[in-house]
Design a protein around this motif. Structure first.
Motif, PDB file in Angstrom:
ATOM      1  N   UNK A  39       0.817  -1.212   0.000  1.00  0.00           N
ATOM      2  CA  UNK A  39       0.000   0.000   0.000  1.00  0.00           C
ATOM      3  C   UNK A  39       0.848   1.257   0.000  1.00  0.00           C
ATOM      4  N   UNK A  40       0.277   2.322  -0.562  1.00  0.00           N
ATOM      5  CA  UNK A  40       0.978   3.616  -0.582  1.00  0.00           C
ATOM      6  C   UNK A  40       0.737   4.357   0.731  1.00  0.00           C
ATOM      7  N   UNK A  41       1.666   5.218   1.073  1.00  0.00           N
ATOM      8  CA  UNK A  41       1.620   5.934   2.352  1.00  0.00           C
ATOM      9  C   UNK A  41       1.942   7.402   2.121  1.00  0.00           C
ATOM     10  N   UNK A  42       1.130   8.272   2.715  1.00  0.00           N
ATOM     11  CA  UNK A  42       1.379   9.713   2.607  1.00  0.00           C
ATOM     12  C   UNK A  42       2.499  10.105   3.562  1.00  0.00           C
ATOM     13  N   UNK A  43       3.513  10.776   3.037  1.00  0.00           N
ATOM     14  CA  UNK A  43       4.698  11.102   3.831  1.00  0.00           C
ATOM     15  C   UNK A  43       5.010  12.584   3.661  1.00  0.00           C
ATOM     16  N   UNK A  44       5.190  13.268   4.803  1.00  0.00           N
ATOM     17  CA  UNK A  44       5.697  14.643   4.818  1.00  0.00           C
ATOM     18  C   UNK A  44       7.121  14.573   5.354  1.00  0.00           C
ATOM     19  N   UNK A  45       8.100  14.613   4.448  1.00  0.00           N
ATOM     20  CA  UNK A  45       9.493  14.359   4.831  1.00  0.00           C
ATOM     21  C   UNK A  45      10.001  15.350   5.862  1.00  0.00           C
ATOM     22  N   UNK A  46       9.706  16.611   5.683  1.00  0.00           N
ATOM     23  CA  UNK A  46      10.197  17.627   6.620  1.00  0.00           C
ATOM     24  C   UNK A  46       9.583  17.443   8.005  1.00  0.00           C
ATOM     25  N   UNK A  47       8.281  17.210   8.051  1.00  0.00           N
ATOM     26  CA  UNK A  47       7.615  17.033   9.341  1.00  0.00           C
ATOM     27  C   UNK A  47       8.050  15.735  10.010  1.00  0.00           C
ATOM     28  N   UNK A  48       8.219  14.674   9.250  1.00  0.00           N
ATOM     29  CA  UNK A  48       8.673  13.397   9.815  1.00  0.00           C
ATOM     30  C   UNK A  48      10.065  13.530  10.426  1.00  0.00           C
ATOM     31  N   UNK A  49      10.929  14.306   9.787  1.00  0.00           N
ATOM     32  CA  UNK A  49      12.280  14.514  10.322  1.00  0.00           C
ATOM     33  C   UNK A  49      12.233  15.282  11.641  1.00  0.00           C
ATOM     34  N   UNK A  50      11.363  16.293  11.741  1.00  0.00           N
ATOM     35  CA  UNK A  50      11.231  17.050  12.986  1.00  0.00           C
ATOM     36  C   UNK A  50      10.676  16.180  14.110  1.00  0.00           C
ATOM     37  N   UNK A  51       9.753  15.327  13.770  1.00  0.00           N
ATOM     38  CA  UNK A  51       9.185  14.429  14.784  1.00  0.00           C
ATOM     39  C   UNK A  51      10.247  13.465  15.299  1.00  0.00           C
ATOM     40  N   UNK A  52      11.051  12.942  14.421  1.00  0.00           N
ATOM     41  CA  UNK A  52      12.106  12.016  14.838  1.00  0.00           C
ATOM     42  C   UNK A  52      13.135  12.716  15.719  1.00  0.00           C
ATOM     43  N   UNK A  53      13.472  13.961  15.388  1.00  0.00           N
ATOM     44  CA  UNK A  53      14.401  14.735  16.223  1.00  0.00           C
ATOM     45  C   UNK A  53      13.821  14.949  17.612  1.00  0.00           C
ATOM     46  N   UNK A  54      12.531  15.246  17.682  1.00  0.00           N
ATOM     47  CA  UNK A  54      11.895  15.454  18.977  1.00  0.00           C
ATOM     48  C   UNK A  54      11.944  14.182  19.824  1.00  0.00           C
ATOM     49  N   UNK A  55      11.659  13.055  19.234  1.00  0.00           N
ATOM     50  CA  UNK A  55      11.696  11.801  19.987  1.00  0.00           C
ATOM     51  C   UNK A  55      13.104  11.488  20.491  1.00  0.00           C
TER      52      UNK A  55
END
Length: 359
Positions: free
Chosen positions: A136-152
């Protein structure tokens, strides 16, 4: 006898004198007295009959209503008890009907909710499995995903700092308590050892000074720990909770998007067009929810970063100045550091209960 007397009185002539006055005769007096006696007996009998009727009168529940008017037949007589019972029956049936209708409405509402929840769960589970297996395809926001990973990652590191700071507080508190006990012991020995009074006295004063400075440093470290705990377990946790909602909304959005794409690939008959129209509305609602939560996450990440820099700048400066002043033995600078950051220490013995509480 009474009838004969009354008939006789009615047939008698009453002579009138010249002055227009009636003349009384003996027979007239006897008739009048007899009539009055009979009237008195009849009145007493009627009074007894009325009292008997009032005492043993019919029950209101057993009275009847004549529907045919005066002289009507018995078919028009309706007992009032049957009317009362009928009204109560209709009232009870209406209330029971309303209760059944309300119960039925609640049951239908719950059924619709469970049906909607089941369909949504099925679609999201199907989408999640498809993403896990790469179908299946997945909607990805690369910039936002990177910020979320940094926060974690930042949260994990700050939690490690928080654990170390708490360990330091516990160890340092034990050391301060040991110094306090050692100072008391030296002071007691200085009183009991005249030959070593000065030596024990110097060491007692030194340990008391270190204990006082240690309590001041503990106040600064506790303030540091409290601020880091608020930043990690409240501010960052709140942002991560919004991120979790955003990720759930993203999964639902992709699930409804995949469902709409699948329907668009099928035949275009009347039934399918109706399903496509419903799927389009659901897809649009999920898309609006996803975009709204993505905007919320972006805003919270921005404010969190600004707040984190502001808080950590203050706390790291406090921690550095307090530790440096303590180990340099600069009591004045240590106290000045606490005043600079508006940290107030509890006076000695403030945690002890009053004598009233001890009773």
């Amino acid at each position: 006898m009474a009838d004969s007397i009354m008939s006789r009185a009615a047939t008698m002539e009453i002579p009138i004198n010249s002055n227009g006055d009636s003349r009384t005769i003996p027979e007239d007096d006897g008739l009048e007295q007899a009539a009055r006696a009979q009237w008195s007996l009849d009145e007493k009998a009627d009074s007894r009959d009325l009292q008997q009727v009032m005492v043993s009168g019919p029950n209101l529940n057993e009275t009847s209503i004549v529907s045919g008017g005066y002289g009507g037949t018995a078919e028009g007589i309706i007992p009032t008890s049957s009317i009362k019972g009928s009204n109560m029956h209709h009232s009870g049936s209406n209330q029971s009907g309303m209760a059944e209708e309300a119960t039925r409405g609640i049951a239908v509402e719950k059924f619709d909710f469970m049906k909607k929840w089941g369909l949504n769960t099925y679609k999201c589970t199907k989408q999640l499995i498809s993403e896990r297996f790469g179908r299946g395809s997945r909607t990805v926001d690369l910039e936002l995903e990177a910020q979320i990973e940094v926060l974690r990652d930042t949260k994990r590191k700050y939690e490690h700092v928080l654990r170390l700071a708490r360990a330091l507080t516990n160890h340092f508190y034990s050391m301060v308590q040991t110094q306090h006990a050692l100072g008391d012991t030296f002071a007691d020995l200085s009183q009991k050892s005249p030959e070593l009074r000065d030596e024990f006295g110097y060491n007692a004063e030194t340990q008391k000074l270190l204990c006082r400075n240690g309590e001041t440093l503990l106040g600064a470290i506790n303030f540091f720990v409290s601020s880091i705990n608020t930043l990690v377990n409240k501010t960052m946790a709140d942002t991560l909770w919004t991120i979790k909602q955003y990720e759930n909304a993203r999964l639902e959005y992709d699930a409804y998007r995949a469902d709409l794409e699948e329907l668009n690939l099928g035949p275009r008959d009347a039934v399918t067009m109706a399903r496509i129209e419903g799927a389009q509305e659901e897809y649009q609602a999920q898309k609006d929810k996803y975009e709204r939560l993505r905007s919320d996450v972006t805003i919270k990440l921005k404010f969190l970063e600004e707040n984190k820099v502001k808080v950590m700048h203050k706390q790291l400066l406090l921690f550095h100045n307090a530790i440096s002043a303590y180990f340099a033995g600069n009591q004045q600078q240590l106290e000045q550091t606490l005043k600079q950051f508006n940290i107030k220490l509890k006076p000695p013995g403030d945690d002890k209960p009053s004598w009233l509480e001890e009773q």
